[in-house]
Design an enzyme around this catalytic site. Sequence first.
Site, PDB file in Angstrom:
ATOM      1  N   ASP A   1       0.847  -1.190   0.000  1.00 45.30           N
ATOM      2  CA  ASP A   1       0.000   0.000   0.000  1.00 45.30           C
ATOM      3  C   ASP A   1       0.888   1.246   0.000  1.00 45.30           C
ATOM      4  OD1 ASP A   1       1.065  -0.125   2.492  1.00 45.30           O
ATOM      5  OD2 ASP A   1      -0.834  -0.267   3.563  1.00 45.30           O
ATOM      6  N   ASP A   2       0.321   2.379   0.333  1.00 45.64           N
ATOM      7  CA  ASP A   2       1.093   3.613   0.259  1.00 45.64           C
ATOM      8  C   ASP A   2       1.772   3.948   1.575  1.00 45.64           C
ATOM      9  OD1 ASP A   2       0.382   3.794  -2.365  1.00 45.64           O
ATOM     10  OD2 ASP A   2      -1.460   4.882  -1.908  1.00 45.64           O
TER      11      ASP A   2
END
Length: 761
Positions: free
Chosen positions: A610-611
Site C-alpha cells: 500500500d502507500d
Amino acid sequence: RASSSSEKETKKRAKEEEEVPPSVLGPSHATIHSSSVEKETIEVVTDDPREQLKRYQEKYRYSIRHPGAFWAELAYENYSWENRDEFFKHNEHNERENFDARKGDVNVEFFKGAKTNIAYNCLDRNIEKGLGDAPAIIFESDEGFEREKRCETLTYLELKEKSDKLANHLIYVCNVKPGDVVVCYLPMIPEVVVTMMACARIGAVHNVVFAGYSAEALAKRIIDSEAKVLVSAAMSYRGGKAIELFKIVAEAEKICEIQGHRIEERVCHFNLPGSEPHTDWPKEKAEILAAYKQRHGGNEMSPAWTDAPHGIMRPYYGLCLLESFDLALDEQESRPPPVTIWRDAEDPAFILYTSGSTGAPKGVVHVIGGYMVHVGETMKEAFNVKAGDVTFCTADVGWITGHSYLVYGPLLNGCTSILYEGKPDYPNASRLWEICDKYRAKVLYTAPTVIRSLKKQGDEWVTKTKRDSLEILGTVGEPIGESAWTWFHDVVGEGKLPIVDTWWQTETGGHVILSLPNVGEQKPGRCGLPFYGCIPAILDPQTGKELDGPNVEGLLALKPPALPGMFRDIYKNHERYVKSYFQEIDGYYVSGDGARRDEDGQYYITGRVDDVINCSGHRIGTAEVENALARNVFVTEAAVVGIPSEIKGQELFAFCSLREDIQFLKEKAELKSSKYTPEQLIVRDLMDTCAKEIGSFAKPTGGILLLQPGTGIPKTRSGKLVRRVLRKIAKGDLTGDFGDLSAVANPESIQCIIQAKKKAN
Ligand code: WT7
C-alpha cells in the site's frame, strides 16, 4: 456478535482443522544449514529441530482447533487475574471474533469479564515469586552525558516503588481517573517504563509518542487522544547530542491551546546533564520565581520545590515553567502505594499512533488482557526466555516493538530488559555487541536497517567482541533479505544461533508470523511460520480470492481465529477500523503487506503493497508527508513514493509542484543567497517542513524533484496519484516504458517530469 463458543463454530473449527493448509505441516524433517559458501549442516545447539517442528505442528493444530481453550489455558496458568478461578472455570471458550462486516460488527474479544492489571502482572507477580531484587531494567546511557540521579538498574521492587509514586502523583495531583489518556513524550530513559507502569496500575491509558516526533506531530496526537495529562522529560540524548525536549513540549502545548485543547497537568522528568546548564536557561532564582508567578496567574511556586535539597538554582530552568517535575514526586513519599485497579480484560491498555496509507495517523487501541497474554507468550516462545534472562531489544519504546518486547514482554516473564538510550553505531559500530557482552544478554532483538548499517562498517567491529552470552538473534520491522540475514547469522551469530524473524504490526500487538527457534528449516530471508492460534492467508491482489497451497504469492491477510493481542479499534473511529482493515476483502484482516509461501509453508514477506513506506523501520504514510509538503509556501501539490535504499530499506522521494515559476522565485528576496541556488534553498526549506510537521525521520532523503507550475503530477481520472509511474521515475528509470497508461488523466505530465528529472540528474 458471532460467538465462537457455539457448537456450530466448534464444528466449523474442527472442519477447518482438517483443512489446515498443508503448508503449515511443513516437511517431515528439518535441518539448519549455514548459509555460508560451504552450506554445511550444523549441529543443532539446543534441540532436534525435527522434534521441535513436530511439536510445533501438534501445538499449532490444537491452537487453531480450540483457540479459546488454548489461550484461556495460558491466561489461567501464567497470569494473575482478580477473579481467576471463577472466571476461567466457567469460561473455557471465551473468545469471540468477527472479521466479516457483512455478518455484523467487526470485533475481537478475549477473556471479557476477567479482571486483571498488567502492571500487577509485570511487577507484583514477579516480586511475589521472589524476583524483587532482580534487575527489571538496565539502563545504558548515551556516551558523554553524566546525569544526576541517573540510575543504572532498576530492580523489580525499585520499579514498583518508583511507578507507585508516580501513580500517586497522577491520581492526587493530576486527577487521573481509570480510562483517562496520559500522553507520554519520553526518550529512552527508565522513566518511560516507570510512567507506563504507573498508568497501567491505575487503569489509565498511555499514549506514548516517539520522542523523535515534532511539536506539530505531538500536538496532533495529544488532541486526537483527548489527553489532559502529559508526561515528558526536559532533555533527551542520542548519539552525543542533547535535544531540548522541553522546548518541543512547550511548542506543542501552544499548538494545542490554539486549537482549543488544554493540557491540564504535566509531569516533567528531569533527565538533565550534571554539567553546566545551557546558557539560555534562566539561572537566577528570582528570575525563575518571577517567570513561574507570571505563568501561573500570580501564584507563588510551592516551597517544596523552591527549597528542594538540590536547590532550584541548578539547571531546573524551564521545568518550573512546565509546572511539575520530579521533585513533586517526593511529595508522594509518605503516601502508601496506590490501590491496584483491576480492569476488565477488554478495557483499553494503551493507544499507539501509526501511519496508514491515507489521512491522519491512526490511534491503534490495544486492550489489557489479550495484549498481555499474547505478548507474554510470544516473548517466551520466540526468545526462549525464563525469569532472570537478559534481553536486549534495540527498538525505541515509542514504537510497538518497544512496548511489547522491551517493556511488557520481558517484564511479564521476569526478565531483565536492557534499555539503551543511544544509537547503535555511536560512538562506534561495536556499541551493540559491547552492550550484549557487558550485561550478558541472551537475546538481541533488532531491525534489518540496523543490521545493514553495521554490516557496512565491517566485520571487525563485531568479531572483536565476545557475544558469547547470546543465544537468540531476533529481527523485526522490514524484510531482512538474504544478505543481511546471512551476515547476521554467520558473523554476529557465528553460524550457531537461530535467527528469529518476526512479522507483525502495531495493529497485531505481538508476533504473528515468526521463525520460532529451531523450528523448521533456517533459510536465509525466510520469515517463518504462523504463531499458535492464527491462520495467515495469501490473497490474489486482483480477485481477492485466497490462494491455497505452497508456492503462492499475493496479499498477506489473516483470517479468524484472531490473536488475543489484535487491536480492538482505531481511537474514536470505529468506521475507519472496519473500513481500512476488514472491508477491503470481506472476512479477512488485510495487512498491507505482500508475502510468499514456499513449499514448506514458510512465509517470506515482500514488503508493503500500500502507500506506506518503511524507512529505517519507521512506518511513514505517503499521504502524511504529501500533506506536510503541500503546506509549504512554495508548493501547491506533492507526491511521495518510496525508493529502494541499501541501508534504510526504503527512502522517501518527493515530487513537488511549485507555486510560482522558479525564475520568478529567484527574484524573491528570501531566495537570494550567495552560497546556494534558489532550487537548493527551496529543497532545504521543504526538508525543514517535513521535520517540523512530522519529524526528522520523514525527510525525503531520497530526493526532492521540483516541478515547474503547470507540469502536473500524473493522476487517474478519479484523482489518485499514479505512484507506479512516479516510483519508476524516482528510481531513475527514465526509459519511458510505463506499461498501460490508459487510466492516466494527464499522461503528458509524465514526459515533463522525466525531463525535469533528467535535468536534475
Ligand atoms: C510493518 C508494520 C511490528 C514491529 C515493527 C513495525 C513491516 C514488520 C517485519 C518482518 C518484513 C516486516 C511490515 C509491517 N514488518 N516486521 N519481520 N519482515 N516486514 O511495526 O510500524 O506497525 O510496521 O512493518 O511491512 O506491515 P509497524
